[in-house]
Design an enzyme around this catalytic site. Structure first.
Site, PDB file in Angstrom:
ATOM      1  N   HIS A 266      50.706  36.476  38.061  1.00 12.35           N
ATOM      2  CA  HIS A 266      50.173  36.887  36.765  1.00 12.35           C
ATOM      3  C   HIS A 266      48.671  36.711  36.784  1.00 12.35           C
ATOM      4  O   HIS A 266      48.185  35.716  37.322  1.00 12.35           O
ATOM      5  CB  HIS A 266      50.795  36.046  35.633  1.00 12.35           C
ATOM      6  CG  HIS A 266      50.709  36.715  34.312  1.00 12.35           C
ATOM      7  ND1 HIS A 266      49.547  36.742  33.579  1.00 12.35           N
ATOM      8  CD2 HIS A 266      51.625  37.417  33.613  1.00 12.35           C
ATOM      9  CE1 HIS A 266      49.773  37.431  32.474  1.00 12.35           C
ATOM     10  NE2 HIS A 266      51.018  37.862  32.467  1.00 12.35           N
ATOM     11  N   ASP A 322      58.930  38.626  33.540  1.00 17.80           N
ATOM     12  CA  ASP A 322      59.825  39.695  33.976  1.00 17.80           C
ATOM     13  C   ASP A 322      60.891  39.210  34.954  1.00 17.80           C
ATOM     14  O   ASP A 322      61.928  39.840  35.105  1.00 17.80           O
ATOM     15  CB  ASP A 322      59.015  40.824  34.620  1.00 17.80           C
ATOM     16  CG  ASP A 322      58.152  41.510  33.593  1.00 17.80           C
ATOM     17  OD1 ASP A 322      58.698  41.904  32.563  1.00 17.80           O
ATOM     18  OD2 ASP A 322      56.935  41.610  33.804  1.00 17.80           O
TER      19      ASP A 322
HETATM   20  N1  COA Z   1      54.095  38.693  45.520  1.00 26.38           N
HETATM   21  C1  COA Z   1      53.399  38.303  46.639  1.00 26.38           C
HETATM   22  N2  COA Z   1      52.106  37.985  46.596  1.00 26.38           N
HETATM   23  C2  COA Z   1      51.481  38.048  45.414  1.00 26.38           C
HETATM   24  C3  COA Z   1      52.132  38.434  44.244  1.00 26.38           C
HETATM   25  C4  COA Z   1      53.492  38.761  44.327  1.00 26.38           C
HETATM   26  N3  COA Z   1      54.178  39.140  43.246  1.00 26.38           N
HETATM   27  N4  COA Z   1      51.264  38.417  43.217  1.00 26.38           N
HETATM   28  C5  COA Z   1      50.083  38.046  43.741  1.00 26.38           C
HETATM   29  N5  COA Z   1      50.211  37.813  45.071  1.00 26.38           N
HETATM   30  C6  COA Z   1      49.153  37.377  45.993  1.00 26.38           C
HETATM   31  C7  COA Z   1      48.245  38.555  46.320  1.00 26.38           C
HETATM   32  O1  COA Z   1      48.714  39.253  47.465  1.00 26.38           O
HETATM   33  C8  COA Z   1      46.933  37.854  46.571  1.00 26.38           C
HETATM   34  O2  COA Z   1      46.998  37.281  47.860  1.00 26.38           O
HETATM   35  P1  COA Z   1      45.673  37.222  48.816  1.00 26.38           P
HETATM   36  O3  COA Z   1      44.714  36.374  48.062  1.00 26.38           O
HETATM   37  O4  COA Z   1      46.172  36.610  50.071  1.00 26.38           O
HETATM   38  O5  COA Z   1      45.227  38.642  48.972  1.00 26.38           O
HETATM   39  C9  COA Z   1      46.952  36.709  45.576  1.00 26.38           C
HETATM   40  O6  COA Z   1      48.330  36.439  45.306  1.00 26.38           O
HETATM   41  C10 COA Z   1      46.238  37.034  44.265  1.00 26.38           C
HETATM   42  O7  COA Z   1      46.848  38.185  43.703  1.00 26.38           O
HETATM   43  P2  COA Z   1      46.109  39.364  42.937  1.00 26.38           P
HETATM   44  O8  COA Z   1      46.728  40.668  43.355  1.00 26.38           O
HETATM   45  O9  COA Z   1      44.623  39.239  43.103  1.00 26.38           O
HETATM   46  O10 COA Z   1      46.467  39.046  41.450  1.00 26.38           O
HETATM   47  P3  COA Z   1      46.197  40.002  40.202  1.00 26.38           P
HETATM   48  O11 COA Z   1      45.778  39.123  39.098  1.00 26.38           O
HETATM   49  O12 COA Z   1      45.307  41.135  40.542  1.00 26.38           O
HETATM   50  O13 COA Z   1      47.639  40.663  39.941  1.00 26.38           O
HETATM   51  C11 COA Z   1      49.816  40.989  39.201  1.00 26.38           C
HETATM   52  C12 COA Z   1      48.543  40.168  39.053  1.00 26.38           C
HETATM   53  C13 COA Z   1      50.793  40.641  38.081  1.00 26.38           C
HETATM   54  C14 COA Z   1      49.495  42.509  39.087  1.00 26.38           C
HETATM   55  C15 COA Z   1      50.458  40.691  40.580  1.00 26.38           C
HETATM   56  O14 COA Z   1      50.750  39.312  40.660  1.00 26.38           O
HETATM   57  C16 COA Z   1      51.688  41.519  40.827  1.00 26.38           C
HETATM   58  O15 COA Z   1      51.585  42.683  41.233  1.00 26.38           O
HETATM   59  N6  COA Z   1      52.908  40.949  40.587  1.00 26.38           N
HETATM   60  C17 COA Z   1      54.159  41.659  40.785  1.00 26.38           C
HETATM   61  C18 COA Z   1      54.422  42.620  39.647  1.00 26.38           C
HETATM   62  C19 COA Z   1      54.852  41.889  38.381  1.00 26.38           C
HETATM   63  O16 COA Z   1      55.724  41.046  38.392  1.00 26.38           O
HETATM   64  N7  COA Z   1      54.218  42.294  37.284  1.00 26.38           N
HETATM   65  C20 COA Z   1      54.546  41.744  35.972  1.00 26.38           C
HETATM   66  C21 COA Z   1      53.424  40.937  35.408  1.00 26.38           C
HETATM   67  S1  COA Z   1      53.931  40.135  33.903  1.00 26.38           S
END
Ligand code: COA
Length: 385
Positions: A266, A322
């Site tokens: 998140h 979720d």
């Molecule tokens: N699974 C595996 N790795 C994850 C992850 C996940 N669900 N969410 C984040 N990470 C990792 C990223 O790969 C990144 O790793 P790195 O630093 O080695 O590159 C690190 O954690 C930071 O993630 P980041 O993508 O920068 O976070 P964000 O704030 O941009 O994205 C979300 C947040 C929610 C978009 C992201 O966590 C995600 O796509 N989650 C899955 C979808 C989901 O459940 N969405 C509902 C949100 S309520």
């Protein structure tokens, strides 16, 4: 010019007193009330009014509001006819976005938005919010029957919001335990500061678009798998894993390929999303209600959470709302592709609270950009290209 931050991470886009997140401590509060207290003591109706008005209602105010929600559940038959003409194979979120936008044609009333008083009339804003929130559940439940070739079930005014939704969705007398579980789910999904769909609602609202257009913009934004659409993916993912003992190998492979684990991570929370443990308890409660047996899906989810902790906790990635709402809705027997629509039903309360706040001190959103294209250059006629 200020720095460009992809995804506007950390950039305040508005001032709001509707909800607040402490992502380090794992706290979420609506109007200053902790989500745990609201889940324990409130109802979706009361929480909605709290979000809209900013204070906990008296019994009388709540009864009036509840009555307004009940008497606004029905929709005109031409909307049903329109829905009948949509392909049953379409995604429920696309149907919902279309149907919400269409409400504007059947229940017009944005004269106040374009008039000189700029919506200082709170009655107008309140009444439009009621019209939409009351009908969101109707539209979602109706679609379940229409897409399967049946007539929809008529709403009932003797039932609470959650009970009526269950009644309309299943065409059965609602089970009080399931209705209370759904009620808590609706509370937990009703609001979450300025996330992507709420931001979309604010941008649309700032142009003085009608509230139907505002909510339609938000529904479209919620539908993506990086936002509300994640709960559907969680169930598909757990089904793909199949059993708890298969979790480790599956996870290792996914992480090696740098793939996402749905329902985890998140932008705001660096600890477990505070809504996740409440939903997890509800999954246990439902299992107890059904004789104490937990499903392979839930057991796989628990195993995956534990296995993922070893790899992802250091990055601040934990289960989000979720993760457990996907499992809970699946256990409650809701069709997987309706999960995000049920999320939208609840979130309409938050979107409209933010719409109201935006209108009270409106300035159209018009950000800037960093232009990285060609400099000004002479036009070349087609024969010379
Ligand atoms: N699974 C595996 N790795 C994850 C992850 C996940 N669900 N969410 C984040 N990470 C990792 C990223 O790969 C990144 O790793 P790195 O630093 O080695 O590159 C690190 O954690 C930071 O993630 P980041 O993508 O920068 O976070 P964000 O704030 O941009 O994205 C979300 C947040 C929610 C978009 C992201 O966590 C995600 O796509 N989650 C899955 C979808 C989901 O459940 N969405 C509902 C949100 S309520």
């Amino acid at each position: 010019m200020s720095d460009y931050l992809p995804g506007l991470e950390g950039v305040p886009a508005t001032k709001s007193n509707i909800s607040d997140i402490d992502g380090e401590k794992g706290i979420l509060a609506y109007r200053g009330y902790a989500i745990e207290d609201l889940a324990e003591h409130s109802s979706f109706e009361e929480t909605t009014l709290l979000l809209l008005d900013g204070r906990l209602p008296t019994s009388r105010t709540l009864a009036v509001f509840d009555d307004q929600l009940r008497t606004n559940r029905r929709i005109k038959f031409n909307i049903r006819e329109m829905m009948r003409n949509m392909p049953g194979s379409g995604h429920p979120m696309e149907m919902l976005q279309t149907a919400v936008a269409s409400l504007g044609m059947f229940y017009p009333g944005n004269e106040c938005l374009t008039g000189s008083d700029l919506c200082e009339d709170l009655n107008y804003v309140h009444n439009m919010s009621v019209k939409i929130i009351a009908r969101m559940a109707t539209l979602v439940a109706m679609w379940e029957h229409i897409r399967n070739g049946y007539d929809p079930v008529e709403p009932r005014i003797d039932l609470t919001y959650a009970e009526n939704f269950l009644h309309m969705l299943t065409n059965k007398e609602p089970d009080p335990m399931l209705a209370r579980i759904l009620d808590v789910c609706l509370i937990l999904h009703a609001e979450h500061t300025i996330n992507a769909s709420t931001f979309a609602a604010l941008v649309a609202g700032s142009t003085l678009a009608s509230p139907y257009g505002v909510v339609a913009a938000a529904v479209g934004t919620l539908s993506g798998p990086l936002h509300g659409g994640a709960n559907e993916r969680v169930v598909d993912m757990l089904k793909e894993i199949g059993r708890p003992e298969k979790v480790k190998a599956w996870l290792d492979q996914k992480l090696k390929n740098k793939e996402l684990i749905w329902g985890m991570g998140h932008r705001e929370y660096k600890v477990k999303d505070p809504r996740a443990p409440i939903l997890e308890k509800l999954v246990h409660k439902l299992a107890e209600h059904r004789g104490g047996k937990t499903s392979p899906l839930f057991e796989t989810a628990l195993a995956l959470e534990e296995a993922a902790r070893d790899h992802l906790a250091e990055k601040g990635v934990y289960p989000n709302v979720d993760y457990y709402s996907g499992i809970l809705y699946s256990e409650m027997g809701f069709p997987t592709d309706q999960f995000t629509s049920i999320f939208a039903v609840a979130r309409s309360a938050g979107w409209l609270a933010h719409w109201r706040e935006q209108l009270a001190d409106n300035r159209i959103f018009r950000p800037t950009q960093v232009y990285v294209g060609e400099p000004l250059r002479p036009y070349v006629v087609i024969e010379e290209r």
